[in-house]
Design a protein around this motif. Sequence first.
Motif, PDB file in Angstrom:
ATOM      1  N   VAL A 184      39.088  52.933  39.271  1.00 37.03           N
ATOM      2  CA  VAL A 184      38.885  52.044  38.307  1.00 37.03           C
ATOM      3  C   VAL A 184      38.687  50.852  38.943  1.00 37.03           C
ATOM      4  CG1 VAL A 184      39.952  53.367  36.341  1.00 37.03           C
ATOM      5  CG2 VAL A 184      41.112  51.740  37.694  1.00 37.03           C
ATOM      6  N   GLU A 185      37.967  49.985  38.084  1.00 33.62           N
ATOM      7  CA  GLU A 185      37.821  48.330  38.624  1.00 33.62           C
ATOM      8  C   GLU A 185      38.943  47.786  38.770  1.00 33.62           C
ATOM      9  OE1 GLU A 185      35.207  45.949  36.324  1.00 33.62           O
ATOM     10  OE2 GLU A 185      33.565  47.863  36.017  1.00 33.62           O
ATOM     11  N   PRO A 186      39.295  47.055  39.753  1.00 34.22           N
ATOM     12  CA  PRO A 186      40.542  46.218  40.018  1.00 34.22           C
ATOM     13  C   PRO A 186      41.029  45.441  38.745  1.00 34.22           C
ATOM     14  CG  PRO A 186      39.363  45.997  41.945  1.00 34.22           C
ATOM     15  CD  PRO A 186      38.296  46.687  40.915  1.00 34.22           C
ATOM     16  N   LEU A 187      42.271  45.141  38.606  1.00 36.37           N
ATOM     17  CA  LEU A 187      42.634  44.098  37.541  1.00 36.37           C
ATOM     18  C   LEU A 187      42.138  42.633  37.870  1.00 36.37           C
ATOM     19  CD1 LEU A 187      46.187  45.221  37.029  1.00 36.37           C
ATOM     20  CD2 LEU A 187      44.293  45.447  35.248  1.00 36.37           C
ATOM     21  N   PRO A 188      41.892  41.668  36.965  1.00 38.66           N
ATOM     22  CA  PRO A 188      41.926  40.405  37.339  1.00 38.66           C
ATOM     23  C   PRO A 188      43.077  39.712  38.229  1.00 38.66           C
ATOM     24  CG  PRO A 188      41.103  40.696  35.112  1.00 38.66           C
ATOM     25  CD  PRO A 188      41.634  41.989  35.635  1.00 38.66           C
ATOM     26  N   ASP A 189      42.743  38.890  39.008  1.00 33.88           N
ATOM     27  CA  ASP A 189      44.034  38.306  39.796  1.00 33.88           C
ATOM     28  C   ASP A 189      44.987  37.834  38.925  1.00 33.88           C
ATOM     29  OD1 ASP A 189      42.687  38.754  42.070  1.00 33.88           O
ATOM     30  OD2 ASP A 189      41.745  36.540  42.529  1.00 33.88           O
ATOM     31  N   VAL A 190      44.608  37.286  37.342  1.00 26.40           N
ATOM     32  CA  VAL A 190      45.511  36.933  36.557  1.00 26.40           C
ATOM     33  C   VAL A 190      45.360  37.334  35.426  1.00 26.40           C
ATOM     34  CG1 VAL A 190      46.850  34.943  35.656  1.00 26.40           C
ATOM     35  CG2 VAL A 190      46.158  34.742  38.054  1.00 26.40           C
TER      36      VAL A 190
END
Length: 320
Positions: A184-190
Amino acid sequence: MSAVVLDADGNEVEPQRVVPRRVRLPRAALDRLAELSGVPSPAAQMVSSSGSLDGLGDRLGGAGTAPSQEPADPAAPVAPEQTDDLLVAAGLLDGDTPTEEGGAVLTVWHSPVLAVELEMLVTLARGRVRVRSWHRNLDDWVVCLSTADGATFELSWLAAEDWWLELGRAAWVDTRTLSAAPDVEPLPDVVETSWDLLLATGEAVQRRRFELLDQMVSDYTGMTLAGPDTGSLETADDADVRRWHEQLESSARGRLHAAVMGRSERGRAGAGIVEWVLFHDGWRSLTPFRRDGWNMVRIERREPTDLPRALAVLAAEVTS
């Protein structure tokens, strides 16, 4: 200006310098050193501890999806002469008497002014591994004791000024060794989201009630913010929020719980907690906060070198 150390008669003495060491010892050797010193065994304290990876942190990462690492037998018999030889080689024992260094290690352990207890659970391709690393600080000394099975321990002692290196080392994981996770796509940094929503969606994913996720997310529409840093957050779409919450439950491969304990100058006991979750692209911290009367949680990208900094902030709070 250097501090001057005086003895009981008021004479200036050279302060004991901490010579850093790292040794591997069986539990029997640590028990033996404590027995000869007439104090409780640090290894026994760690093994008997019930642990602190519970609640939300215990659920994230699907820890039950991989077989657990079989612990070694901590009570496996070791001859006293063998343990004594190991302790002598480590510089902790001289004959039947703990050396000055061995005595200092146990003194720091049992009389610290600041304590940090880390517990990490990681799901590797070969199985689940649980590691405990307890650190104790007194004056310029830091003593660290770590184990993954309760039978073999790594004991180290070092100067307080180098403590941050040991704390950063405790959070380092080779992500190439983690068990497989959905692509899956990585989570946003925050990501800032509702704490209640995180709990509810995590429970739904655990029970495989995926049909509930859309309704849960819509109940909190507009509350989740995301961005590259805390100063550039924007309201996230419900579709992204649903995907991120599902990822937090299904894609995480480890978690870290760190507790900082100390006493203020007035003698008041204090404690602080750090919670991190591990993904294939690295760590994320979980930080609860309040926004407009709501219980929220900030999920933020972290590096192992960020752990000493986070713990130092908590240490300053509990000892101030």
